[in-house]
Design an enzyme around this catalytic site. Structure first.
Site, PDB file in Angstrom:
ATOM      1  N   HIS A 154       5.354  10.864  -9.455  1.00  0.00           N
ATOM      2  CA  HIS A 154       5.649   9.222  -9.363  1.00  0.00           C
ATOM      3  C   HIS A 154       4.747   8.690 -10.378  1.00  0.00           C
ATOM      4  O   HIS A 154       3.899   8.985 -10.954  1.00  0.00           O
ATOM      5  CB  HIS A 154       4.888   8.955  -8.145  1.00  0.00           C
ATOM      6  N   LYS A 198      -4.825   6.762 -13.222  1.00  0.00           N
ATOM      7  CA  LYS A 198      -5.305   7.596 -11.834  1.00  0.00           C
ATOM      8  C   LYS A 198      -6.447   8.258 -12.123  1.00  0.00           C
ATOM      9  O   LYS A 198      -6.417   9.125 -13.116  1.00  0.00           O
ATOM     10  CB  LYS A 198      -4.372   8.159 -11.232  1.00  0.00           C
ATOM     11  N   TYR A 209      -7.797   9.200  -4.620  1.00  0.00           N
ATOM     12  CA  TYR A 209      -7.768   8.922  -6.027  1.00  0.00           C
ATOM     13  C   TYR A 209      -7.999   7.374  -6.321  1.00  0.00           C
ATOM     14  O   TYR A 209      -7.886   6.469  -5.333  1.00  0.00           O
ATOM     15  CB  TYR A 209      -6.463   9.393  -6.831  1.00  0.00           C
ATOM     16  N   ASP A 267      11.290  11.813  -2.613  1.00  0.00           N
ATOM     17  CA  ASP A 267      11.046  12.823  -3.516  1.00  0.00           C
ATOM     18  C   ASP A 267      11.971  13.578  -3.937  1.00  0.00           C
ATOM     19  O   ASP A 267      12.305  13.954  -5.196  1.00  0.00           O
ATOM     20  CB  ASP A 267       9.598  13.553  -3.376  1.00  0.00           C
TER      21      ASP A 267
HETATM   22  C1  LIG Z   1       1.441   4.936  -3.100  1.00  0.00           C
HETATM   23  C2  LIG Z   1       1.583   3.789  -1.757  1.00  0.00           C
HETATM   24  C3  LIG Z   1       2.086   3.897  -0.704  1.00  0.00           C
HETATM   25  N1  LIG Z   1       2.051   3.105   0.119  1.00  0.00           N
HETATM   26  C4  LIG Z   1       2.749   3.378   1.405  1.00  0.00           C
HETATM   27  C5  LIG Z   1       4.401   3.392   1.193  1.00  0.00           C
HETATM   28  C6  LIG Z   1       5.198   4.374   2.059  1.00  0.00           C
HETATM   29  O1  LIG Z   1       5.433   3.653   3.340  1.00  0.00           O
HETATM   30  C7  LIG Z   1       3.593   5.149   2.395  1.00  0.00           C
HETATM   31  C8  LIG Z   1       3.821   6.591   1.644  1.00  0.00           C
HETATM   32  O2  LIG Z   1       3.905   6.478   0.377  1.00  0.00           O
HETATM   33  P1  LIG Z   1       4.641   7.568  -0.430  1.00  0.00           P
HETATM   34  O3  LIG Z   1       5.651   8.467   0.347  1.00  0.00           O
HETATM   35  O4  LIG Z   1       4.939   7.204  -1.631  1.00  0.00           O
HETATM   36  O5  LIG Z   1       3.128   8.488  -0.620  1.00  0.00           O
HETATM   37  P2  LIG Z   1       2.883   9.595  -1.611  1.00  0.00           P
HETATM   38  O6  LIG Z   1       4.168  10.378  -1.704  1.00  0.00           O
HETATM   39  O7  LIG Z   1       1.674   9.999  -1.189  1.00  0.00           O
HETATM   40  O8  LIG Z   1       2.873   8.792  -2.977  1.00  0.00           O
HETATM   41  C9  LIG Z   1       1.880   9.037  -4.017  1.00  0.00           C
HETATM   42  O9  LIG Z   1       2.001  10.178  -4.572  1.00  0.00           O
HETATM   43  C10 LIG Z   1       1.621  10.531  -5.930  1.00  0.00           C
HETATM   44  C11 LIG Z   1       0.623  12.092  -6.052  1.00  0.00           C
HETATM   45  C12 LIG Z   1       0.722   9.557  -6.559  1.00  0.00           C
HETATM   46  O10 LIG Z   1       0.017   9.850  -7.470  1.00  0.00           O
HETATM   47  C13 LIG Z   1       1.276   8.158  -6.208  1.00  0.00           C
HETATM   48  O11 LIG Z   1      -0.156   7.445  -6.087  1.00  0.00           O
HETATM   49  C14 LIG Z   1       1.872   7.827  -4.837  1.00  0.00           C
HETATM   50  O12 LIG Z   1       3.188   7.795  -5.367  1.00  0.00           O
HETATM   51  O13 LIG Z   1       2.638   4.522   1.999  1.00  0.00           O
HETATM   52  C15 LIG Z   1       1.121   2.010   0.198  1.00  0.00           C
HETATM   53  O14 LIG Z   1       1.058   1.295   1.064  1.00  0.00           O
HETATM   54  N2  LIG Z   1       0.390   1.897  -0.839  1.00  0.00           N
HETATM   55  C16 LIG Z   1       0.479   2.889  -1.900  1.00  0.00           C
HETATM   56  O15 LIG Z   1      -0.274   2.814  -3.034  1.00  0.00           O
END
Ligand SMILES: Cc1cn([C@H]2C[C@H](O)[C@@H](COP(=O)(O)OP(=O)(O)O[C@H]3O[C@H](C)C(=O)[C@H](O)[C@H]3O)O2)c(=O)[nH]c1=O
Length: 184
Positions: free
Chosen positions: A61, A70, A130, A166
């Site tokens: 991401h 980060k 992070y 993803d």
């Molecule tokens: C990233 C983020 C997500 N969200 C909400 C949006 C979705 O409803 C839920 C899960 O989000 P997501 O599936 O994108 O979470 P990750 O897959 O852990 O995403 C992260 O994974 C990789 C490792 C990264 O480096 C990024 O910081 C980030 O993209 O949290 C938020 O409310 N705020 C945020 O900053």
């Protein structure tokens, strides 16, 4: 604090000084003055925590516009953590580097703006924390496929557990230049 170079010049790995006593231990998760000694002055505005089961892969991401730098750590467990330089005018464009982060090595991985980030959980329960230099902007949320053959990332897993998002991220070759970060 010890600094370790990685495979990408702008991505650094820090090992904090650990203070142990009969109560347990203390170490700084982040210190502005220590990072400034290494030419970094990130202004963190958001902190995130995620918990992942073994085999979960989150990434790759990035945000564009409003890119995020980060500083990533694993508080509990172990993860294989990857940064990819997506700055279209960088000499390292499309190159990646990986580090193992764990609650045991307490390493902190600095990933500058313009890089994609992802990790795979190597242990049963990975608590990931992070700090980010920009807040989350859903409309700027972007990513590239973890298994993009042009990146050829040497992940230590073959069939990770991915989110629906993803598993359908674009390949790098299919991302228009306007959606790729420029060097800051
Ligand atoms: C990233 C983020 C997500 N969200 C909400 C949006 C979705 O409803 C839920 C899960 O989000 P997501 O599936 O994108 O979470 P990750 O897959 O852990 O995403 C992260 O994974 C990789 C490792 C990264 O480096 C990024 O910081 C980030 O993209 O949290 C938020 O409310 N705020 C945020 O900053």
């Amino acid at each position: 604090m010890k600094v370790i170079a990685t495979g990408l010049a702008d991505c650094l790995l820090f090992e904090p000084r650990v203070f142990s006593d009969d109560r347990g231990e203390f170490f700084e998760a982040f210190n502005h003055d220590r990072l400034r000694e290494h030419g970094l002055q990130p202004a963190f505005v958001q902190g995130n925590v995620s918990r992942s089961r073994r085999g979960v892969l989150r990434g790759l991401h990035y945000q564009w516009p409003q890119p995020q730098g980060k500083l990533v750590t694993v508080l509990e467990g172990e993860a294989f953590d990857v940064a990819v330089d997506l700055r279209r005018d960088s000499p390292d464009f499309g190159r990646w580097t990986a580090v193992v982060l764990s609650g045991r090595n307490r390493r902190q991985f600095w990933i500058p703006e313009g890089h994609a980030h992802g990790f795979v959980a190597l242990s049963e329960d990975v608590l990931f924390g992070y700090l980010c230099t920009a807040t989350y902007l859903p409309t700027a949320d972007a990513g590239v496929r973890w298994d993009d053959a042009t990146l050829a990332i040497d992940w230590p897993v073959s069939a990770p557990l991915l989110s629906a998002k993803d598993s359908t991220l674009p390949f790098l070759a299919d991302i228009p230049a306007v959606r790729l970060p420029a060097v800051a």
